[in-house]
Design a protein around this motif. Sequence first.
Motif, PDB file in Angstrom:
ATOM      1  N   ALA A 168      -2.509 -36.308 -20.124  1.00 35.01           N
ATOM      2  CA  ALA A 168      -2.075 -36.605 -18.758  1.00 35.01           C
ATOM      3  C   ALA A 168      -1.533 -35.362 -18.063  1.00 35.01           C
ATOM      4  O   ALA A 168      -1.820 -35.127 -16.883  1.00 35.01           O
ATOM      5  N   ALA A 169      -0.756 -34.557 -18.785  1.00 35.29           N
ATOM      6  CA  ALA A 169      -0.213 -33.339 -18.188  1.00 35.29           C
ATOM      7  C   ALA A 169      -1.325 -32.352 -17.872  1.00 35.29           C
ATOM      8  O   ALA A 169      -1.312 -31.682 -16.825  1.00 35.29           O
ATOM      9  N   ALA A 170      -2.304 -32.236 -18.770  1.00 34.28           N
ATOM     10  CA  ALA A 170      -3.432 -31.337 -18.527  1.00 34.28           C
ATOM     11  C   ALA A 170      -4.244 -31.807 -17.326  1.00 34.28           C
ATOM     12  O   ALA A 170      -4.629 -30.996 -16.457  1.00 34.28           O
ATOM     13  N   ALA A 255      -9.414 -31.256 -27.817  1.00 32.94           N
ATOM     14  CA  ALA A 255     -10.337 -30.344 -27.132  1.00 32.94           C
ATOM     15  C   ALA A 255     -10.201 -30.391 -25.613  1.00 32.94           C
ATOM     16  O   ALA A 255     -10.215 -29.341 -24.960  1.00 32.94           O
ATOM     17  N   PRO A 256     -10.076 -31.573 -24.965  1.00 38.04           N
ATOM     18  CA  PRO A 256      -9.914 -31.571 -23.505  1.00 38.04           C
ATOM     19  C   PRO A 256      -8.643 -30.865 -23.047  1.00 38.04           C
ATOM     20  O   PRO A 256      -8.635 -30.206 -22.004  1.00 38.04           O
ATOM     21  N   VAL A 257      -7.564 -31.011 -23.816  1.00 31.26           N
ATOM     22  CA  VAL A 257      -6.308 -30.344 -23.457  1.00 31.26           C
ATOM     23  C   VAL A 257      -6.453 -28.838 -23.616  1.00 31.26           C
ATOM     24  O   VAL A 257      -6.020 -28.052 -22.761  1.00 31.26           O
ATOM     25  N   ALA A 258      -7.104 -28.408 -24.697  1.00 32.39           N
ATOM     26  CA  ALA A 258      -7.334 -26.977 -24.906  1.00 32.39           C
ATOM     27  C   ALA A 258      -8.231 -26.390 -23.827  1.00 32.39           C
ATOM     28  O   ALA A 258      -8.004 -25.272 -23.341  1.00 32.39           O
ATOM     29  N   ALA A 266      -2.898 -21.688 -19.339  1.00 34.07           N
ATOM     30  CA  ALA A 266      -1.648 -22.352 -19.715  1.00 34.07           C
ATOM     31  C   ALA A 266      -1.542 -22.466 -21.230  1.00 34.07           C
ATOM     32  O   ALA A 266      -2.504 -22.227 -21.972  1.00 34.07           O
ATOM     33  N   ASP A 267      -0.356 -22.833 -21.694  1.00 31.23           N
ATOM     34  CA  ASP A 267      -0.113 -23.071 -23.108  1.00 31.23           C
ATOM     35  C   ASP A 267      -0.311 -24.558 -23.382  1.00 31.23           C
ATOM     36  O   ASP A 267       0.483 -25.386 -22.924  1.00 31.23           O
ATOM     37  N   PRO A 268      -1.350 -24.941 -24.118  1.00 30.72           N
ATOM     38  CA  PRO A 268      -1.607 -26.377 -24.309  1.00 30.72           C
ATOM     39  C   PRO A 268      -0.506 -27.083 -25.078  1.00 30.72           C
ATOM     40  O   PRO A 268      -0.275 -28.280 -24.872  1.00 30.72           O
ATOM     41  N   LEU A 269       0.182 -26.367 -25.963  1.00 30.55           N
ATOM     42  CA  LEU A 269       1.231 -27.016 -26.749  1.00 30.55           C
ATOM     43  C   LEU A 269       2.410 -27.431 -25.870  1.00 30.55           C
ATOM     44  O   LEU A 269       3.112 -28.392 -26.184  1.00 30.55           O
ATOM     45  N   GLU A 270       2.616 -26.728 -24.765  1.00 32.98           N
ATOM     46  CA  GLU A 270       3.656 -27.141 -23.832  1.00 32.98           C
ATOM     47  C   GLU A 270       3.350 -28.526 -23.277  1.00 32.98           C
ATOM     48  O   GLU A 270       4.245 -29.357 -23.107  1.00 32.98           O
ATOM     49  N   TRP A 271       2.081 -28.775 -22.959  1.00 29.20           N
ATOM     50  CA  TRP A 271       1.693 -30.098 -22.458  1.00 29.20           C
ATOM     51  C   TRP A 271       1.870 -31.156 -23.543  1.00 29.20           C
ATOM     52  O   TRP A 271       2.291 -32.271 -23.265  1.00 29.20           O
ATOM     53  N   VAL A 272       1.524 -30.823 -24.783  1.00 25.47           N
ATOM     54  CA  VAL A 272       1.658 -31.767 -25.891  1.00 25.47           C
ATOM     55  C   VAL A 272       3.121 -32.136 -26.121  1.00 25.47           C
ATOM     56  O   VAL A 272       3.464 -33.303 -26.333  1.00 25.47           O
ATOM     57  N   LEU A 273       4.001 -31.135 -26.056  1.00 19.43           N
ATOM     58  CA  LEU A 273       5.408 -31.355 -26.367  1.00 19.43           C
ATOM     59  C   LEU A 273       6.215 -31.873 -25.177  1.00 19.43           C
ATOM     60  O   LEU A 273       7.188 -32.603 -25.363  1.00 19.43           O
TER      61      LEU A 273
END
Length: 323
Positions: A168-170, A255-258, A266-273
């Motif tokens: 959702a954030a991505a 994969a879609p977030v990456a 952007a840093d994808p892990l920021e969106w995950v966390l």
Amino acid sequence: MTVGELGEFGAIARIASRLPQGEAVLLGPGDDAAVVRAADGRVVVSTDLLIEGRHFRRDWSGGYDVGRKAAAQNLADVAAMGAVPTSLVVGLGMPPSLPVEWLDALTDGFRDECAVVRAGVAGGDVTRCDLVVLGVTALGSLDGRDPVTRSGARPGQVVAVTGRLGYAAAGLALLEAGWTPDSRPGGLAGPRLLREAVDGHRRPRPPYARGPEAALLGAGAMLDVSDGLVQDLGHVAEESGVRIMLDPAAFEVAAPVAAAAAELGADPLEWVLSGGDDHALAAVFPAEVRLPPEWTIVGSVTEGDGVSVLGREMGPGGWDHFR
């Protein structure tokens, strides 16, 4: 035709005709109140507001997407208590200029999301409003189990997540950057993976069945990840009087977030966390419990307070309506 031309009672009749009641609804729309079965004498209740321009934009999301999202975020709250969702009650404010086709799509979105968990829409209300506003209340049954709250985490337990994180954030970041399906080189590209991320913002996929499953597995605490994993787990840490430590290496970036992160730098892990609105579930389990493959262990519970992420400095992050 617009909603204004349809009229209040025409709109109510049109909505009701498109919505099945579900097995738990004994008396649906048509009276002053609905009657819903409460099999074990207790009812789990959760409510949310969605306001156009704050929680969704009609130029980014169609009525069907908004309906599914509005239903999903409330049904997920019920599942996060270890309960089975049974029904929704919906309050709807809308401008008279709203096309009836948009209203039909919204109603169909509610219908299809409820069908995932075999719930129904028991009733609601409509009123005139300058924007589209949804007030959704979800009901659920514990089926004889105790509710899984935020206060049962204990040192020595493990933290696990299930469902999608970061989508959702991505997707929101892509939309804010001007992404459209027709974007071409020279602007943002629009391949399949980016579309999947945007769809994740428009239409989350909560892992409803995992909530009751976690209760049966002995989860000590659980919640729906709606405002960001680190921030939401902070509520568990505070209510339980413990410290939660997350290992970033334990998270798999989809994969879609990456792809969205690569597109935007952007840093994808920021969106995950820190990203919200995916409505994944996070729960705390005894260390000896053998978890099904749908759950991923991402951290541990220790003595102390707050939430820490190994090797990363995390700000407040997450979503706060008044920040």
